[in-house]
Design an enzyme around this catalytic site. Structure first.
Site, short mmCIF file in Angstrom:
data_model
loop_
_atom_site.label_atom_id
_atom_site.label_comp_id
_atom_site.label_asym_id
_atom_site.label_seq_id
_atom_site.Cartn_x
_atom_site.Cartn_y
_atom_site.Cartn_z
N HIS A 76 29.18 -17.39 27.64
CA HIS A 76 31.45 -17.87 27.96
C HIS A 76 30.89 -17.93 29.15
CE1 HIS A 76 31.63 -13.42 28.77
NE2 HIS A 76 30.62 -13.14 27.96
N ASP A 181 28.51 -11.30 33.81
CA ASP A 181 29.36 -11.27 32.11
C ASP A 181 29.94 -11.83 32.17
OD1 ASP A 181 30.61 -11.14 29.64
OD2 ASP A 181 30.91 -8.55 29.85
N GLU A 210 36.23 -15.85 25.60
CA GLU A 210 35.50 -15.23 25.28
C GLU A 210 36.27 -13.39 25.21
OE1 GLU A 210 32.16 -12.44 24.50
OE2 GLU A 210 33.32 -12.61 25.93
N GLU A 211 36.94 -13.21 26.87
CA GLU A 211 36.86 -11.93 27.42
C GLU A 211 38.38 -11.41 26.63
OE1 GLU A 211 35.06 -10.04 27.73
OE2 GLU A 211 33.49 -10.67 29.71
N ASP A 233 24.34 -13.21 26.33
CA ASP A 233 25.65 -13.06 26.70
C ASP A 233 25.09 -11.68 27.59
OD1 ASP A 233 28.44 -11.41 27.80
OD2 ASP A 233 28.66 -12.10 25.90
N HIS A 325 31.84 -5.53 33.30
CA HIS A 325 33.64 -5.43 33.73
C HIS A 325 34.48 -4.45 34.79
CE1 HIS A 325 34.54 -7.17 29.12
NE2 HIS A 325 33.65 -7.65 30.22
#
Ligand SMILES: [Zn+2]
Length: 361
Positions: A76, A181, A210-211, A233, A325
């Site tokens: 992604h 990520d 994707e997130e 990923d 994140h």
């Protein structure tokens, strides 16, 4: 005739590419900066390349000869971040989170806003002014503002995205950046396309959104209609010894320095048994370190790919990173190198027999 003897490597060029990808802004739904980097680099090597209606890049690299397996790999393009939703009268901007971000991470962080990467900060009350009670409670996102100074005028509008302002750094054996990520997955897929073996048709999807719920991968898998799929990923490494003040960390998910993380199950997918065995056997035969990502929260694009059309055998392989994140993650270069080696070696071994029903039952 195959080109299996040519192996991808990670050197200054690949690290430079990862740096460019991590420093680009591509918050979900506005992935254009990363898309541009990929399109430029992949056009010369693709047999077909297109951007679909949602913004996914679909790259086809055909193999040669008969009995080729149609293998989809997905990585992604998007990252977690922020969306400006409103300008207050005092030139401060209200914002929403895009993707999973813990609000405790936000006060006092530098951000870059909009397509011009304008600098700003998520304001925080100085400790001098806070009460003991305030310091114990979370500040709600609705009470935070992005401050870009009074001169900002109309240069920022609702809908503009913002990211953490962290710049990519190599720290000895590690890389430190925002958006590892999934720029690690994107960079890995770009390298695999350059060295795609002849025994497969490589169907590479650089996906959007994707997130926020694996949205791009759903339509990409439908368009490609592959026989098998792997999501590439980056997954959290929860490997510090004393996490959350507990005496011992008994919740390892993955660890740095332990190689690529092969998925057996996450919240969105139970991995196809044939593919898990194929990855494990490849790693063992080639002497590549690997680990099984421990089941638990989280999901990858495989979560929607495996449910597409009449079903697609799928799994995921991730490079582990600490502090995903948040404003800055840490991953190991060696884990990235081993992830790329494992995937390339595994792709070279794909045959139609891999997907034989007997191998599953
Ligand atoms: Zn991801």
């Amino acid at each position: 005739m195959t080109n299996n003897h040519k192996k991808p490597e990670i050197g200054p060029n690949q690290i430079g590419l990862l740096e460019k990808l991590c420093n680009a802004t591509a918050v979900s739904g506005d992935e254009y900066e990363v898309r541009k980097i990929i399109l430029e680099a992949m056009k010369p090597i693709a047999d077909e390349i297109k951007v679909d209606a949602l913004g996914n890049i679909l790259v086809t690299k055909l193999g040669g000869g008969k009995g080729r397996v149609r293998v989809m790999l997905a990585a992604h393009m998007d990252e977690i971040g922020f969306m400006v939703v409103k300008k207050d009268e005092d030139n401060l901007f209200e914002f929403e989170r895009v993707g999973g971000i813990d609000e405790r991470q936000l006060p006092g962080k530098a951000v870059l806003v909009g397509r011009d990467h304008l600098p700003g900060v998520i304001g925080a009350k100085p400790i001098h002014m806070t009460t003991a009670k305030e310091r114990k409670n979370k500040i709600k996102v609705s009470d935070m503002r992005i401050d870009m100074g009074p001169e900002i005028g109309d240069r920022v509008k609702p809908g503009d995205r913002a990211t953490f302002a962290t710049r990519f750094r190599v720290l000895g054996p590690s890389i430190c950046a925002k958006a590892l990520d999934d720029r690690l997955g994107v960079a890995t897929l770009m390298e695999l396309l350059k060295y795609a073996p002849e025994n497969i048709d490589l169907l590479a999807a650089f996906t959007v959104q994707e997130e926020v719920g694996l949205r791009g991968a759903r339509v990409a898998a439908y368009a490609f209609d592959p026989e098998m799929a792997i999501a590439l990923d980056s997954t959290p490494a929860n490997d510090l010894p004393h996490w959350d003040d507990e005496d011992e960390n008994v919740q390892y998910n993955t660890r740095l320095d332990a190689g690529p993380a092969i998925y057996v199950m996450d919240r969105a997918t139970i991995a196809d048994r044939r593919l898990v065995n194929w990855l494990r056997e490849t790693a063992e035969d080639c002497g590549i370190p690997y680990q099984f990502r421990q089941p638990g929260g989280g999901g990858t694009d495989a979560g929607v790919i495996h449910k597409t059309r009449s079903g697609i055998p799928s799994t995921s392989v991730s490079v582990p990173s600490r502090y995903l994140h948040t404003a800055a993650g840490i991953a190991r270069l060696d884990d990235w190198v081993n992830t790329l080696s494992l995937l390339h070696a595994a792709l070279c071994r794909v045959t139609p027999e891999l997907l034989a029903v007997e191998r599953r039952d």
